[in-house]
Design a protein around this motif. Structure first.
Motif, PDB file in Angstrom:
ATOM      1  N   VAL A 110     -18.861  49.635  29.037  1.00 10.32           N
ATOM      2  CA  VAL A 110     -19.066  49.086  30.378  1.00 10.32           C
ATOM      3  C   VAL A 110     -17.888  48.187  30.701  1.00 10.32           C
ATOM      4  CG1 VAL A 110     -21.598  49.166  30.211  1.00 10.32           C
ATOM      5  CG2 VAL A 110     -20.368  47.084  29.520  1.00 10.32           C
ATOM      6  N   SER A 111     -17.853  47.679  31.933  1.00 11.85           N
ATOM      7  CA  SER A 111     -16.804  46.741  32.318  1.00 11.85           C
ATOM      8  C   SER A 111     -17.167  45.328  31.860  1.00 11.85           C
ATOM      9  CB  SER A 111     -16.630  46.752  33.835  1.00 11.85           C
ATOM     10  OG  SER A 111     -17.786  46.203  34.466  1.00 11.85           O
ATOM     11  N   ILE A 112     -16.163  44.451  31.811  1.00 12.07           N
ATOM     12  CA  ILE A 112     -16.451  43.058  31.436  1.00 12.07           C
ATOM     13  C   ILE A 112     -17.309  42.384  32.510  1.00 12.07           C
ATOM     14  CG2 ILE A 112     -14.386  42.784  29.995  1.00 12.07           C
ATOM     15  CD1 ILE A 112     -13.076  41.311  32.325  1.00 12.07           C
ATOM     16  N   ALA A 113     -17.200  42.830  33.766  1.00  9.16           N
ATOM     17  CA  ALA A 113     -18.044  42.273  34.826  1.00  9.16           C
ATOM     18  C   ALA A 113     -19.511  42.589  34.556  1.00  9.16           C
ATOM     19  CB  ALA A 113     -17.626  42.815  36.180  1.00  9.16           C
TER      20      ALA A 113
ATOM     21  N   VAL B 197     -25.626  46.717  26.292  1.00 10.45           N
ATOM     22  CA  VAL B 197     -24.780  45.521  26.202  1.00 10.45           C
ATOM     23  C   VAL B 197     -25.325  44.541  25.160  1.00 10.45           C
ATOM     24  CG1 VAL B 197     -24.005  43.466  27.445  1.00 10.45           C
ATOM     25  CG2 VAL B 197     -23.872  45.717  28.545  1.00 10.45           C
ATOM     26  N   MET B 198     -26.641  44.315  25.166  1.00  8.86           N
ATOM     27  CA  MET B 198     -27.229  43.354  24.229  1.00  8.86           C
ATOM     28  C   MET B 198     -27.127  43.864  22.792  1.00  8.86           C
ATOM     29  SD  MET B 198     -27.791  40.821  26.024  1.00  8.86           S
ATOM     30  CE  MET B 198     -28.426  39.859  24.645  1.00  8.86           C
ATOM     31  N   GLU B 199     -27.183  45.171  22.600  1.00 11.24           N
ATOM     32  CA  GLU B 199     -26.995  45.715  21.259  1.00 11.24           C
ATOM     33  C   GLU B 199     -25.584  45.424  20.768  1.00 11.24           C
ATOM     34  OE1 GLU B 199     -25.681  48.111  18.113  1.00 11.24           O
ATOM     35  OE2 GLU B 199     -24.952  48.404  20.179  1.00 11.24           O
TER      36      GLU B 199
ATOM     37  N   VAL C 277     -15.415  39.039  25.030  1.00  9.54           N
ATOM     38  CA  VAL C 277     -16.152  39.813  26.012  1.00  9.54           C
ATOM     39  C   VAL C 277     -15.559  41.216  26.157  1.00  9.54           C
ATOM     40  CG1 VAL C 277     -14.787  39.014  27.984  1.00  9.54           C
ATOM     41  CG2 VAL C 277     -17.147  39.749  28.337  1.00  9.54           C
ATOM     42  N   TYR C 278     -14.254  41.337  25.888  1.00  7.48           N
ATOM     43  CA  TYR C 278     -13.612  42.647  25.959  1.00  7.48           C
ATOM     44  C   TYR C 278     -14.117  43.557  24.841  1.00  7.48           C
ATOM     45  CZ  TYR C 278     -10.410  40.272  29.122  1.00  7.48           C
ATOM     46  OH  TYR C 278      -9.887  39.564  30.178  1.00  7.48           O
TER      47      TYR C 278
END
Length: 359
Positions: A16-19, A39-41, A7-8
């Motif tokens: 972006v942040s991991i949150a 994010v999805m990319e 996720v990192y």
């Protein structure tokens, strides 16, 4: 093998942040479209797959529901699972030579219902089967891997279930309601058999009847036998005058008992505690040239697919097997949502289905 992306890695690539990555994966509609797309990319580019174990650890849940059935020599759980995994139960026209193909449809249908409901509610289903001394160890093992457990009545001691229920919800499948503190899900076995036997004895005026019961440790069978006895009483037939044979719910055993019955005489009706047994009786009658229903009436109980395609088609009591599995999972998830719920008992309705073997 290359190191699996984390996720990192996704957060770094998407800036972006991991949150935020977690929010996109859990609740995408709660994130702005431009951020979500970025994010999805990154997820697709990196080939990232969220860790179910990590999510479970964070939520203190496994998102798995357990289903425990007893082990029997005639129960092939792996075959049942392969059929229930998103596939419809095959329609089998049995010419009398097939045994294993139709032995376990009750378990198959309950499994299928449990799987459907678990999937709808975001859970996976873990199925276990065990016999004898291994049952306690197996139940303890599966209970440590799941959020809730459904078990077939009388297959596990009340003491063990009470021990398991201190940590996770427990639902008992089949059998009558008991004041044991567990949720129960069952079908209306006694009234169903009472109505079916009442049709045999009343509509056809039968006095010469034989009953083939199931295994003594089956809670469903005990209720069906009580329903049959109630029908005898209502018809004014002395219970001790009616032969009762003890089977094991298999077609093979139904054949063997059918041969034993015919060695003495040919009764006007044979009422069976389940469909597989009744199909075995039909096999024997057909082989001997005895006409059904002209010479002998035959009935079963369950409503499995094979009964719709037997020769002749089988009169039965249809119980909602798929719905039993679904209701068990629903009861577990309801208790996960609210552990303070009082113990619930749900009895699903059944239906007498008249076919050619006993019109």
């Amino acid at each position: 093998m290359a190191k699996a992306p984390t996720v990192y890695d996704v957060a770094e690539r998407a800036h972006v942040s991991i949150a935020t990555v977690s929010r996109v994966l859990r609740s995408p509609d709660a994130v702005r479209e431009t951020t979500r797309d970025r994010v999805m990319e990154a997820v697709r580019y990196l080939g990232y797959v969220p860790s179910g174990n990590a999510r479970a650890l964070a939520a203190r849940r496994t998102n798995v529901i357990g289903l425990f059935f007893p082990g029997h020599d005639d129960l092939d759980i792996s075959a049942a699972l392969s059929q229930s995994a998103g596939a419809e139960v095959p329609i089998v026209v049995d010419d009398g030579s097939l045994v294993q193909e139709t032995e376990n449809l009750y378990f198959d249908e309950v499994l299928r219902g449990a799987e459907i409901e678990a999937w709808r509610r975001g859970f996976a289903l873990m199925v276990a089967a065990g016999r004898g001394a291994s049952r306690e160890a197996l139940v303890n093992d599966i209970a440590g891997r799941v959020d809730g457990l459904a078990v077939l009545a009388r297959t596990v001691s009340d003491e063990l279930l009470a021990h398991v229920a201190r940590r996770i919800p427990v639902v008992v499948l089949a059998g009558s309601e008991r004041d044991d503190g567990f949720d129960h899900v069952s079908a209306s076995n006694g009234p169903g058999m009472r109505a079916l036997a009442g049709h045999v004895l009343g509509a056809h005026g039968v006095r010469d009847v034989v009953y083939i019961a199931g295994p003594e440790d089956s809670p469903d069978d005990a209720e069906r036998l009580d329903g049959f006895r109630a029908a005898l009483h209502e018809a004014g037939i002395v219970e001790s005058d009616v032969p009762v044979y003890r089977g094991d719910f298999t077609r093979e055993r139904g054949r063997a008992i059918g041969e034993r019955i015919l060695a003495y005489h040919t009764p006007r009706a044979v009422v069976c505690s389940n469909d597989q047994t009744a199909l075995g009786v039909l096999d024997v009658l057909e082989a001997r040239g005895i006409r059904v229903p002209d010479d002998v009436l035959v009935t079963g109980f369950d409503g499995i697919t094979a009964g719709r395609h037997s020769r002749p088609t089988l009169t039965t009591v249809h119980q909602p097997m798929v719905e039993l599995g679904r209701a068990a999972v629903h009861a577990i998830t309801a208790r996960l949502d609210d552990p303070t719920l009082a113990a619930q008992s749900l009895t699903l309705p059944v239906q007498v289905v008249l076919r050619a073997s006993c019109p």
